[in-house]
Write a protein that holds these residues in place. Structure first.
Motif, PDB file in Angstrom:
ATOM      1  N   VAL A 132       0.786  -0.716   0.205  1.00 57.64           N
ATOM      2  CA  VAL A 132       0.062  -0.210  -0.011  1.00 57.64           C
ATOM      3  C   VAL A 132       0.670   1.356  -0.170  1.00 57.64           C
ATOM      4  CG1 VAL A 132      -2.013   1.020   0.879  1.00 57.64           C
ATOM      5  CG2 VAL A 132      -1.914  -1.317   1.328  1.00 57.64           C
ATOM      6  N   SER A 133       1.023   2.143  -1.308  1.00 54.77           N
ATOM      7  CA  SER A 133       2.324   3.140  -1.158  1.00 54.77           C
ATOM      8  C   SER A 133       2.069   4.218  -0.950  1.00 54.77           C
ATOM      9  CB  SER A 133       2.390   3.662  -3.069  1.00 54.77           C
ATOM     10  OG  SER A 133       2.413   2.082  -3.214  1.00 54.77           O
ATOM     11  N   THR A 134       0.443   4.811  -0.832  1.00 52.79           N
ATOM     12  CA  THR A 134       0.293   6.161  -0.540  1.00 52.79           C
ATOM     13  C   THR A 134      -0.706   6.244   0.562  1.00 52.79           C
ATOM     14  OG1 THR A 134      -1.621   6.661  -2.254  1.00 52.79           O
ATOM     15  CG2 THR A 134       0.587   6.492  -2.961  1.00 52.79           C
ATOM     16  N   GLU A 135      -1.117   6.851   1.436  1.00 53.98           N
ATOM     17  CA  GLU A 135      -2.136   7.149   2.262  1.00 53.98           C
ATOM     18  C   GLU A 135      -3.540   6.866   1.376  1.00 53.98           C
ATOM     19  OE1 GLU A 135      -3.959  11.312   5.133  1.00 53.98           O
ATOM     20  OE2 GLU A 135      -2.624  11.240   3.644  1.00 53.98           O
ATOM     21  N   GLU A 136      -3.537   7.166  -0.382  1.00 52.50           N
ATOM     22  CA  GLU A 136      -5.095   7.470  -0.694  1.00 52.50           C
ATOM     23  C   GLU A 136      -5.000   6.150  -0.845  1.00 52.50           C
ATOM     24  OE1 GLU A 136      -6.786   9.131  -4.400  1.00 52.50           O
ATOM     25  OE2 GLU A 136      -4.959   8.556  -4.300  1.00 52.50           O
ATOM     26  N   ASP A 137      -4.130   5.567  -0.728  1.00 53.47           N
ATOM     27  CA  ASP A 137      -4.336   4.000  -1.034  1.00 53.47           C
ATOM     28  C   ASP A 137      -4.747   3.827  -0.204  1.00 53.47           C
ATOM     29  OD1 ASP A 137      -3.367   4.065  -3.719  1.00 53.47           O
ATOM     30  OD2 ASP A 137      -1.398   3.565  -2.566  1.00 53.47           O
ATOM     31  N   LEU A 138      -4.230   4.006   1.169  1.00 49.38           N
ATOM     32  CA  LEU A 138      -5.058   3.041   2.367  1.00 49.38           C
ATOM     33  C   LEU A 138      -6.522   3.327   2.813  1.00 49.38           C
ATOM     34  CD1 LEU A 138      -4.253   2.247   5.310  1.00 49.38           C
ATOM     35  CD2 LEU A 138      -3.019   3.856   6.109  1.00 49.38           C
ATOM     36  N   LEU A 139      -6.350   4.948   2.385  1.00 44.86           N
ATOM     37  CA  LEU A 139      -7.595   5.034   3.049  1.00 44.86           C
ATOM     38  C   LEU A 139      -9.253   4.671   2.283  1.00 44.86           C
ATOM     39  CD1 LEU A 139      -7.086   8.683   3.416  1.00 44.86           C
ATOM     40  CD2 LEU A 139      -7.307   6.646   5.338  1.00 44.86           C
ATOM     41  N   PHE A 140      -8.727   4.358   0.884  1.00 44.79           N
ATOM     42  CA  PHE A 140      -9.312   3.475   0.277  1.00 44.79           C
ATOM     43  C   PHE A 140      -9.401   2.532   0.444  1.00 44.79           C
ATOM     44  CE2 PHE A 140     -10.348   0.881  -3.687  1.00 44.79           C
ATOM     45  CZ  PHE A 140     -11.216   1.754  -4.599  1.00 44.79           C
TER      46      PHE A 140
END
Length: 379
Positions: free
Chosen positions: A86-94
């Motif tokens: 999971v590379s980015t904050e956006e990915d984690l929140l999604f």
């Protein structure tokens, strides 16, 4: 999504919130797993479809999968994830469906840090507090500020004029104490385990219900009042001419006691018995304790003798137990205490028999004629 991966993402989200409080940049998350490979073609198809469903694409956030070749005797040549990132904050929140939650967290966090940066260690350790008290933070900040800037000792907790309704302080004691200890550790240290003690406020006194069993003594001492209630501080000041004090664990039995000369009876309220120490009235009188024939009753008798070694018991011996053996039933929890060194031999024998059966005989189950005969025999 496999439960193991979701569980890892939930833990990672908690660390993400901790990093937000600490002001750290987002760090990529590598998920572990993939060892329990499918054994059938249907399972393989389903699990690969789940991995691919959440895979990151050009315009859709998600995780990045590194695939490796995998040979199975049963399924042949296949591809299976070797690493999921999971590379980015956006990915984690999604992936965790926490975008709205994180946005609200950041908003509240900024407000709290602007109020006082000193709150940061508490929120970093317990980031769940941000949302747990989201509807109360404005009031919590106002009340905490008042407590930090005003004298509170000597008042009752609910009488302090904080900018909140009178129950708020009582309901939020735990978080208020944590805030005070975090913001001003020089005043409120780790030894303060209770908000009222930390603030030096007065406590609502515990009232012990009592009866003077001697009508003449009641007339002399209390203008004929037989039943009354007093806090410990008041009991310590009394100099009544009583030569017998009976402590009963059950309030109903307080009112079943017969008239007895120079005798005071007190509903010791079970676990409140420990408050009744250093009472001069007790040291100058014959002291009796009447508790249930069960583990708790004998433990309290045993503990009470650390204050009053000469305390006697009534209805807590083998004679009473054997006379009412048909009333014995099991207590809800198994006995735990065995070494009660302050019991007499008769009490210890009764306790051991109860212990072996996990049994109890409540005070209410004793026959009243038996009680009256024994009490009158006290003299």
């Amino acid at each position: 999504m496999e439960p193991s991966y979701m569980a890892q993402l939930e833990k990672s989200y908690k660390r993400y919130l901790e990093d937000l409080v600490a002001g750290k940049d987002f760090e990529p998350i590598v998920l572990r797993g993939g060892k329990g490979k499918p054994s059938t073609a249907i399972e393989l198809h389903q699990q690969v479809a789940l991995f691919q469903k959440n895979e990151k694409r050009d315009k859709t956030p998600g995780w990045t999968i590194e695939w490796q070749d995998w040979f199975s005797k049963k399924l042949g040549n296949q591809s299976w994830p070797s690493q999921i990132t999971v590379s980015t904050e956006e990915d984690l929140l999604f992936l965790t469906d926490k975008s709205k939650h994180a946005a609200e967290f950041k908003k509240i966090l900024n407000t709290l840090l602007e109020w006082t940066p000193a709150i940061q260690p508490l929120l970093q350790k317990y980031p769940n507090l941000v949302h747990e008290h989201k509807d109360d933070w404005n009031t919590l900040m106002a009340v905490t500020s008042y407590l930090l800037n005003n004298q509170t000792s000597g008042q009752y907790l609910r009488s302090i004029p904080v900018p909140a309704h009178t129950k708020f302080m009582q309901q939020k004691k735990s978080i208020l104490l944590s805030l005070l200890k975090t913001i001003r550790p020089d005043i409120y240290d780790e030894n303060h385990l209770d908000l009222e003690i930390a603030l030096g406020t007065r406590r609502k006194p515990y009232l012990f219900t009592m009866r003077l069993l001697d009508p003449e003594l009641s007339q002399v001492c209390l203008s004929g009042i037989e039943c009354f209630a007093l806090p410990v501080e008041e009991i310590k000041n009394k100099q009544w001419p009583v030569n017998r004090v009976i402590l009963v664990e059950n309030e109903t039995n307080l009112y079943l006691l017969p008239s007895m000369p120079c005798t005071l009876a007190i509903f010791s309220s079970g676990k409140a018995l420990h408050l009744l120490h250093e009472i001069e009235l007790f040291t100058n009188a014959s002291l009796y304790y009447w508790g249930d024939l069960d583990e708790e009753g004998f433990v309290m008798l045993n503990d009470a003798r650390t204050y009053y070694p000469k305390m006697a018991s009534i209805f807590m011996d083998t004679e009473t137990m054997n006379t009412h053996i048909q009333e014995m039933h099991q207590q809800p929890q198994p006995y735990k205490s065995h070494q009660l060194n302050n019991l007499s031999s008769a009490e210890k024998t009764a306790y051991d028999q109860l212990y072996s059966h996990n049994g109890r005989i409540e005070q209410e189950r004793l026959r009243q004629d038996y009680i009256m005969k024994k009490l009158l025999s006290l003299g």
